[in-house]
Write a protein that holds these residues in place. Sequence first.
Motif, mmCIF file in Angstrom:
data_model
loop_
_atom_site.group_PDB
_atom_site.id
_atom_site.type_symbol
_atom_site.label_atom_id
_atom_site.label_comp_id
_atom_site.label_asym_id
_atom_site.label_seq_id
_atom_site.Cartn_x
_atom_site.Cartn_y
_atom_site.Cartn_z
ATOM 1 N N THR A 78 -80.072 53.135 37.006
ATOM 2 C CA THR A 78 -80.843 53.897 36.024
ATOM 3 C C THR A 78 -79.911 54.751 35.184
ATOM 4 O O THR A 78 -78.955 55.334 35.701
ATOM 5 N N ASP A 80 -78.277 57.786 33.364
ATOM 6 C CA ASP A 80 -78.184 59.175 33.791
ATOM 7 C C ASP A 80 -79.276 60.027 33.147
ATOM 8 O O ASP A 80 -79.636 59.825 31.979
ATOM 9 N N PHE A 81 -79.793 60.935 33.944
ATOM 10 C CA PHE A 81 -80.796 61.926 33.520
ATOM 11 C C PHE A 81 -82.175 61.322 33.280
ATOM 12 O O PHE A 81 -83.076 62.011 32.823
ATOM 13 N N ARG A 82 -82.361 60.035 33.598
ATOM 14 C CA ARG A 82 -83.687 59.413 33.517
ATOM 15 C C ARG A 82 -84.222 59.194 34.929
ATOM 16 O O ARG A 82 -83.504 58.665 35.788
ATOM 17 N N PRO A 83 -85.465 59.560 35.205
ATOM 18 C CA PRO A 83 -86.038 59.291 36.525
ATOM 19 C C PRO A 83 -86.605 57.877 36.588
ATOM 20 O O PRO A 83 -86.989 57.290 35.573
ATOM 21 N N GLU A 104 -91.236 56.376 40.287
ATOM 22 C CA GLU A 104 -91.016 57.399 39.272
ATOM 23 C C GLU A 104 -90.682 58.748 39.925
ATOM 24 O O GLU A 104 -90.786 59.798 39.297
ATOM 25 N N PRO A 106 -88.940 61.916 40.902
ATOM 26 C CA PRO A 106 -87.887 62.672 40.209
ATOM 27 C C PRO A 106 -86.540 62.630 40.930
ATOM 28 O O PRO A 106 -85.492 62.733 40.286
ATOM 29 N N SER A 108 -85.155 60.138 42.054
ATOM 30 C CA SER A 108 -84.466 58.908 41.665
ATOM 31 C C SER A 108 -83.769 59.014 40.317
ATOM 32 O O SER A 108 -83.279 58.019 39.796
ATOM 33 N N THR A 109 -83.681 60.193 39.755
ATOM 34 C CA THR A 109 -83.038 60.375 38.446
ATOM 35 C C THR A 109 -81.588 59.888 38.490
ATOM 36 O O THR A 109 -80.802 60.300 39.349
ATOM 37 N N PRO A 129 -78.927 58.359 43.908
ATOM 38 C CA PRO A 129 -79.156 58.925 42.570
ATOM 39 C C PRO A 129 -77.989 59.801 42.112
ATOM 40 O O PRO A 129 -77.598 60.742 42.809
#
Length: 822
Positions: A78, A80-83, A104, A106, A108-109, A129
């Motif tokens: 994923t 970076d900085f996206r959950p 979804e 958080p 897992s960001t 993560p």
Amino acid sequence: MTTKHFPVKKAACLIGLSALLAVAGCESSPKPEAIELKAYENVFSNPFPHLEEEWDDYGNGDPFVMRHNGTYYLYVSTKDFRPGIKAWQSEDLVNWSYAGLVTEDPVSTGAYAPEVVYWNGYFYLYTSPAGKGHYVYRSESPTGPFERITDNLGMSIDGSVFIDDDGSWTFTHAGTEGIVGVPMDSPSTFGFGAPIAGTFLGHWTEGSMIIKRGGTYYMTFTGNHVFSKGYRIHYAISKDSPLGPYTVPSNNPIIISTDPSFNGLGHSSTVMGPDLDSYYIVYHNLVGRSAEGPPVRQMNIDRLVFNGDMMDAVGPTNYSQPVPSRPNFEGRPGAGQGEWEERQADGGGSFTLSKTAASERYTAEYNLRITETAGADTAVGAVFAYADDSSYHLAELHPAEGRLTLVAVKNGERTVKAEAALPEAMDYSKLHAIRIENDEHGVRAYFDGMLKLEAGEAAGPGKIGYLDQHGKPDFAYTAFSNHAGGSSDFETPKALPGSIEAVHYLQGENRGFSVKEKTTDSAWRPADGTEIRLSSDGAYSVSLNNEGDWLRYVVNVSESGSYALDFVTAAGTGEKKVELLVDDRTAGTLKLNTDQPIEEDAEWVKVRAGQVELEKGFHTIAVKAKKGGLQLKRIDFALALDEPFSSEHALQDADSESVHGVWSIAEDSYAGWSLEDAKIYGGNERWADYRIETAVTLGDNPSGAAGVLLRVTNESNFKDQVKDSLMGYFVAVTPTRLELYRHNYDAELLAAEKAELPGGEPVRLRIEARGGLIQVFAGEEAKPVISYYDPDAFMQGKVGLRSIYASDITFSDLKVTSLKQK
């Protein structure tokens, strides 16, 4: 040894060749059967195009593919900085559709390298993560929703799970001293980890995954920084345990490319192909730059092939290759499909059978659940080799006892061939998979990927299906392929440039091979009658013992051009002559001299035998023994120059990409900065045999080491990577010695000799590379200071200079002249 260049003679054909042999008094061999190359023309290309809903400005890094119930599921890192974690699914490994965010949460960001395994009705997802420790998630569906079931477990990044045949679990992750192995007590509880011997790439090592095949554990892993062009994939093998120790075969790395248009290849996963027999490796490459600066990553899929303990990638490819083959039969019973027939079985129960029968060799897969049991006598069998109601085989699942039994029914008589207990606490109302492999070595039965049963006698051909006895089963994806034990490796086109394992000749007499005298004790492919023997490194070779014996392969040529051929053959067996045929037309006769000045215990020697013009696309290549027979292990093909070459100043026009580190360049002198390891490259990767001439000057207080690089390919430069990031040779000059190193993203000292060069004046240094022989001359001496023959030589590549924290050691530019082989 004489190197010759052979264009394909369009007018020549096997009929003409047979006539010539007859005139010469030689018995001609059978004409090969025609190969339909159009069968390979359904293709796709790496890198994969933009996937639906992929992370913008990020791509598909660290791709992991899981196969479950006939469907493939892809998970990637994923941004970076996206959950959340995204997934895609496919039926064929090529066409992918978006399956949504599988979580979804958080936490897992920026989820790194998510991987998923299935066990007893649940899917377990592992991810780290933002590299801040691992978490475990669980779901009843491969597309989620996944819910977090652990707190932060630590353990670095790039976690991967392996489940062994006995049901034990192992977790591996990245480390500074190699891949770390951690025993697991359950899908979410972990023991104490330690670095695994044989899995260190001299620097941060990551991206591990283990598969087990034929009793051997294969671990793939990645080295160098993820943003280095020299990011690459290695593998190691263990016979003992998933925790090692591992040994690293000589054909590493199996995936590497530092080409400007295709580089940074790494972080792979391995998955079984749709045909139930092949394996594919999934990895990413680097391209461009994201808004934040790091490169975007693209997904690639290439075929893996096996030769005994040896594993290799057919690639890496970034051009058209065949789409993965489908099974010969596949379907889902009860789904309204017409491929099935149902009827009552003699003695009770009911058959659900395919209308299509498998051949003598096959792999079959069955996915089923038992929703209700009628008691201790409930059994559901995976049927194979079905001839009629009184003659068939089955892997019989006994849910009440937690047992799998291998049964043969012949003329109505039932014989138990083998049986094994299954892991405790299995829930048979959940989906489970049974896999049957049937070939000349016997029958092997797997339960949820674990090898549980073996019988030494093959079952034979026949239909597949199910036998339900007093249960209420649901049958899911069911299929068979007429391949087993890696036999599909024989048919897959080999990518050129690249290697062909000699034992991977096509199936079928007069189609893939022809030998005049058959053997009955071959170590592999015994039904063919070819002489195949196991080498000390765990790989097989094949012998052509008589004039006219031949082997044939299908190849996929990436681009039209002149290709050099290197034969890896038994050392010290004299001169050989081999006829080369391309698309069944004679391309020429190759001469191989296996009597080279190598160590007495060397089993194999690589010999450059000649060159051939090949056109882009799919072709057949055949080798036919002409003189002296041939014990052959591998054939390597490399794009090469077909004309003599020379350069008076090979480094003069080096561009910025070819200069690594700080160099002081004045007129015709080159000196590296004493505070770093600096390299500068020139010439052409297609240069093969050549002489390098330069002058080295030692100053008043020389120190460190500096010298000449030769036959270099896949060089890389990045601040965080192994220092020897190149493949080739290095002749080092120190104040007291001359040294010869072999570099393969590490350093191996091949030879060293005292050589006190006079200071304050230029001394001529001459290096000659012919085939596997490398000789180093100093001054005007006719006798080399170093003479070394590498039996598995790098055969071609660029030239250059290297300065390893050296001071007061200066070189002139490099004069390069091509050499004709003797």
